[in-house]
Scaffold this motif. Structure first.
Motif, PDB file in Angstrom:
ATOM      1  N   VAL A  93     -15.328  -9.875 -31.787  1.00  9.60           N
ATOM      2  CA  VAL A  93     -14.985 -10.702 -30.638  1.00  9.60           C
ATOM      3  C   VAL A  93     -13.845 -10.051 -29.872  1.00  9.60           C
ATOM      4  CG1 VAL A  93     -14.130 -12.980 -29.935  1.00  9.60           C
ATOM      5  CG2 VAL A  93     -15.668 -12.786 -31.895  1.00  9.60           C
ATOM      6  N   ILE A  94     -13.913 -10.135 -28.535  1.00 12.31           N
ATOM      7  CA  ILE A  94     -12.815  -9.650 -27.701  1.00 12.31           C
ATOM      8  C   ILE A  94     -12.379 -10.775 -26.760  1.00 12.31           C
ATOM      9  CG2 ILE A  94     -14.321  -8.598 -25.951  1.00 12.31           C
ATOM     10  CD1 ILE A  94     -12.177  -6.300 -25.803  1.00 12.31           C
ATOM     11  N   ALA A  95     -11.080 -10.953 -26.637  1.00  8.76           N
ATOM     12  CA  ALA A  95     -10.493 -11.934 -25.726  1.00  8.76           C
ATOM     13  C   ALA A  95      -9.840 -11.157 -24.587  1.00  8.76           C
ATOM     14  CB  ALA A  95      -9.458 -12.777 -26.452  1.00  8.76           C
ATOM     15  N   ALA A  96     -10.198 -11.496 -23.358  1.00 10.22           N
ATOM     16  CA  ALA A  96      -9.709 -10.733 -22.209  1.00 10.22           C
ATOM     17  C   ALA A  96      -9.005 -11.620 -21.195  1.00 10.22           C
ATOM     18  CB  ALA A  96     -10.884 -10.020 -21.532  1.00 10.22           C
TER      19      ALA A  96
ATOM     20  N   SER B  24      -2.149 -14.251 -21.892  1.00 11.58           N
ATOM     21  CA  SER B  24      -3.313 -15.141 -21.969  1.00 11.58           C
ATOM     22  C   SER B  24      -4.317 -14.695 -23.018  1.00 11.58           C
ATOM     23  CB  SER B  24      -4.017 -15.239 -20.610  1.00 11.58           C
ATOM     24  OG  SER B  24      -3.161 -15.808 -19.656  1.00 11.58           O
ATOM     25  N   SER B  25      -4.581 -13.402 -23.091  1.00  7.04           N
ATOM     26  CA  SER B  25      -5.557 -12.929 -24.079  1.00  7.04           C
ATOM     27  C   SER B  25      -5.042 -13.138 -25.504  1.00  7.04           C
ATOM     28  CB  SER B  25      -5.934 -11.466 -23.846  1.00  7.04           C
ATOM     29  OG  SER B  25      -4.828 -10.613 -24.043  1.00  7.04           O
ATOM     30  N   GLN B  26      -3.742 -13.014 -25.697  1.00 10.98           N
ATOM     31  CA  GLN B  26      -3.162 -13.260 -27.020  1.00 10.98           C
ATOM     32  C   GLN B  26      -3.292 -14.737 -27.382  1.00 10.98           C
ATOM     33  OE1 GLN B  26      -1.990 -11.098 -29.315  1.00 10.98           O
ATOM     34  NE2 GLN B  26      -1.596 -12.777 -30.717  1.00 10.98           N
ATOM     35  N   ILE B  27      -3.076 -15.625 -26.410  1.00 11.57           N
ATOM     36  CA  ILE B  27      -3.228 -17.067 -26.642  1.00 11.57           C
ATOM     37  C   ILE B  27      -4.678 -17.387 -26.981  1.00 11.57           C
ATOM     38  CG2 ILE B  27      -3.158 -19.350 -25.544  1.00 11.57           C
ATOM     39  CD1 ILE B  27      -0.674 -18.269 -23.971  1.00 11.57           C
ATOM     40  N   ILE B  28      -5.616 -16.838 -26.193  1.00 19.68           N
ATOM     41  CA  ILE B  28      -7.039 -17.069 -26.455  1.00 19.68           C
ATOM     42  C   ILE B  28      -7.373 -16.572 -27.867  1.00 19.68           C
ATOM     43  CG2 ILE B  28      -9.414 -16.520 -25.788  1.00 19.68           C
ATOM     44  CD1 ILE B  28      -8.361 -16.058 -22.916  1.00 19.68           C
ATOM     45  N   LYS B  29      -6.876 -15.385 -28.210  1.00 17.79           N
ATOM     46  CA  LYS B  29      -7.150 -14.810 -29.530  1.00 17.79           C
ATOM     47  C   LYS B  29      -6.709 -15.761 -30.634  1.00 17.79           C
ATOM     48  CE  LYS B  29      -5.993 -11.065 -32.657  1.00 17.79           C
ATOM     49  NZ  LYS B  29      -5.168  -9.899 -32.924  1.00 17.79           N
ATOM     50  N   MET B  30      -5.503 -16.292 -30.534  1.00 17.82           N
ATOM     51  CA  MET B  30      -4.995 -17.197 -31.578  1.00 17.82           C
ATOM     52  C   MET B  30      -5.826 -18.473 -31.653  1.00 17.82           C
ATOM     53  SD  MET B  30      -0.824 -16.701 -31.404  1.00 17.82           S
ATOM     54  CE  MET B  30      -0.694 -17.568 -29.868  1.00 17.82           C
TER      55      MET B  30
ATOM     56  N   CYS C 198     -13.065 -15.132 -21.985  1.00 18.63           N
ATOM     57  CA  CYS C 198     -12.191 -14.900 -20.844  1.00 18.63           C
ATOM     58  C   CYS C 198     -12.113 -16.196 -20.037  1.00 18.63           C
ATOM     59  CB  CYS C 198     -12.719 -13.754 -19.981  1.00 18.63           C
ATOM     60  SG  CYS C 198     -14.367 -14.049 -19.282  1.00 18.63           S
ATOM     61  N   SER C 199     -11.309 -16.187 -18.990  1.00 18.44           N
ATOM     62  CA  SER C 199     -11.287 -17.368 -18.131  1.00 18.44           C
ATOM     63  C   SER C 199     -12.591 -17.409 -17.347  1.00 18.44           C
ATOM     64  CB  SER C 199     -10.085 -17.342 -17.190  1.00 18.44           C
ATOM     65  OG  SER C 199     -10.291 -16.402 -16.162  1.00 18.44           O
ATOM     66  N   GLU C 200     -12.984 -18.591 -16.938  1.00 14.66           N
ATOM     67  CA  GLU C 200     -14.221 -18.776 -16.171  1.00 14.66           C
ATOM     68  C   GLU C 200     -14.231 -17.874 -14.939  1.00 14.66           C
ATOM     69  OE1 GLU C 200     -17.896 -20.118 -15.887  1.00 14.66           O
ATOM     70  OE2 GLU C 200     -16.631 -21.131 -17.353  1.00 14.66           O
ATOM     71  N   ALA C 201     -13.067 -17.709 -14.300  1.00  9.72           N
ATOM     72  CA  ALA C 201     -12.953 -16.898 -13.081  1.00  9.72           C
ATOM     73  C   ALA C 201     -13.239 -15.416 -13.322  1.00  9.72           C
ATOM     74  CB  ALA C 201     -11.565 -17.060 -12.478  1.00  9.72           C
TER      75      ALA C 201
ATOM     76  N   LYS D 255     -12.526 -22.789 -18.962  1.00  6.96           N
ATOM     77  CA  LYS D 255     -11.822 -23.436 -17.862  1.00  6.96           C
ATOM     78  C   LYS D 255     -10.368 -23.676 -18.222  1.00  6.96           C
ATOM     79  CE  LYS D 255     -15.908 -25.599 -15.978  1.00  6.96           C
ATOM     80  NZ  LYS D 255     -16.802 -26.719 -16.111  1.00  6.96           N
ATOM     81  N   ASN D 256     -10.130 -24.074 -19.480  1.00 16.30           N
ATOM     82  CA  ASN D 256      -8.776 -24.342 -19.963  1.00 16.30           C
ATOM     83  C   ASN D 256      -8.522 -23.473 -21.183  1.00 16.30           C
ATOM     84  OD1 ASN D 256      -6.423 -25.316 -21.083  1.00 16.30           O
ATOM     85  ND2 ASN D 256      -6.973 -27.471 -20.907  1.00 16.30           N
ATOM     86  N   LEU D 257      -7.764 -22.423 -21.012  1.00 16.30           N
ATOM     87  CA  LEU D 257      -7.530 -21.456 -22.087  1.00 16.30           C
ATOM     88  C   LEU D 257      -6.810 -22.062 -23.293  1.00 16.30           C
ATOM     89  CD1 LEU D 257      -6.328 -18.392 -19.970  1.00 16.30           C
ATOM     90  CD2 LEU D 257      -8.652 -18.960 -20.684  1.00 16.30           C
ATOM     91  N   LEU D 258      -6.169 -23.191 -23.106  1.00 10.86           N
ATOM     92  CA  LEU D 258      -5.409 -23.819 -24.183  1.00 10.86           C
ATOM     93  C   LEU D 258      -6.180 -24.908 -24.915  1.00 10.86           C
ATOM     94  CD1 LEU D 258      -1.976 -24.131 -22.349  1.00 10.86           C
ATOM     95  CD2 LEU D 258      -2.737 -22.323 -23.894  1.00 10.86           C
ATOM     96  N   SER D 259      -7.372 -25.238 -24.440  1.00 10.04           N
ATOM     97  CA  SER D 259      -8.133 -26.345 -25.008  1.00 10.04           C
ATOM     98  C   SER D 259      -8.953 -25.907 -26.220  1.00 10.04           C
ATOM     99  CB  SER D 259      -9.069 -26.950 -23.959  1.00 10.04           C
ATOM    100  OG  SER D 259      -9.943 -27.884 -24.560  1.00 10.04           O
ATOM    101  N   GLU D 260      -8.472 -26.278 -27.405  1.00  7.70           N
ATOM    102  CA  GLU D 260      -9.223 -25.961 -28.619  1.00  7.70           C
ATOM    103  C   GLU D 260     -10.548 -26.715 -28.639  1.00  7.70           C
ATOM    104  OE1 GLU D 260      -6.823 -26.328 -32.150  1.00  7.70           O
ATOM    105  OE2 GLU D 260      -5.236 -25.077 -31.282  1.00  7.70           O
ATOM    106  N   GLN D 261     -10.568 -27.887 -28.033  1.00  9.26           N
ATOM    107  CA  GLN D 261     -11.807 -28.670 -27.966  1.00  9.26           C
ATOM    108  C   GLN D 261     -12.861 -27.921 -27.147  1.00  9.26           C
ATOM    109  OE1 GLN D 261     -11.326 -32.569 -26.255  1.00  9.26           O
ATOM    110  NE2 GLN D 261     -13.449 -33.153 -26.624  1.00  9.26           N
ATOM    111  N   GLU D 262     -12.482 -27.380 -26.000  1.00 11.09           N
ATOM    112  CA  GLU D 262     -13.426 -26.615 -25.179  1.00 11.09           C
ATOM    113  C   GLU D 262     -13.872 -25.352 -25.907  1.00 11.09           C
ATOM    114  OE1 GLU D 262     -13.852 -24.226 -20.916  1.00 11.09           O
ATOM    115  OE2 GLU D 262     -11.907 -25.084 -21.453  1.00 11.09           O
ATOM    116  N   ILE D 263     -12.935 -24.658 -26.539  1.00 13.16           N
ATOM    117  CA  ILE D 263     -13.272 -23.434 -27.261  1.00 13.16           C
ATOM    118  C   ILE D 263     -14.258 -23.740 -28.389  1.00 13.16           C
ATOM    119  CG2 ILE D 263     -12.348 -21.616 -28.762  1.00 13.16           C
ATOM    120  CD1 ILE D 263      -9.743 -21.811 -27.007  1.00 13.16           C
ATOM    121  N   GLU D 264     -13.978 -24.778 -29.163  1.00 15.28           N
ATOM    122  CA  GLU D 264     -14.875 -25.135 -30.262  1.00 15.28           C
ATOM    123  C   GLU D 264     -16.255 -25.508 -29.753  1.00 15.28           C
ATOM    124  OE1 GLU D 264     -15.157 -28.049 -34.189  1.00 15.28           O
ATOM    125  OE2 GLU D 264     -13.332 -28.054 -32.988  1.00 15.28           O
TER     126      GLU D 264
END
Length: 97
Positions: A4-7, A14-20, A55-58, A77-86
């Motif tokens: 997996v890659i987070a960009a 932001s990519s570090q936050i997404i990764k975590m 990555c972000s939707e954009a 859409k929301n990089l901080l939303s664990e609910q959206e990521i899950e």
């Protein structure tokens, strides 16, 4: 093991936050992953070597070539939303196995 890659735009914060966040969700779901984070420009060149790109939707359009070659590209859409990521991991990774 999924690769997996987070960009993000610059490849720093932001990519570090997404990764975590995605690391936490994959662990919760019991899915073994190897996660790298980088800038979009670096990730575009590497994406076809990965199973999933976050990555972000954009920024999702930057990975059209990788998606055409079978890489799953997930725009958030929301990089901080664990609910959206899950939810997106379940829809795009778990249910595609």
């Amino acid at each position: 093991m999924l690769k997996v890659i987070a960009a993000c735009g610059s490849g720093m914060g932001s990519s570090q936050i997404i990764k975590m966040k995605i690391e936490k969700i994959f662990k919760k779901l019991g899915i073994s992953v190897q996660i790298h984070h980088s800038s979009v420009s670096e990730a575009k060149n590497l994406a076809s070597n990965y199973d999933v790109v976050f990555c972000s939707e954009a920024l999702k359009g930057n990975f059209a070539n990788a998606a055409a070659n079978g890489t799953i590209v997930i725009g958030l859409k929301n990089l901080l939303s664990e609910q959206e990521i899950e939810q997106k991991i379940i829809e795009n990774v778990v249910n595609k196995k």
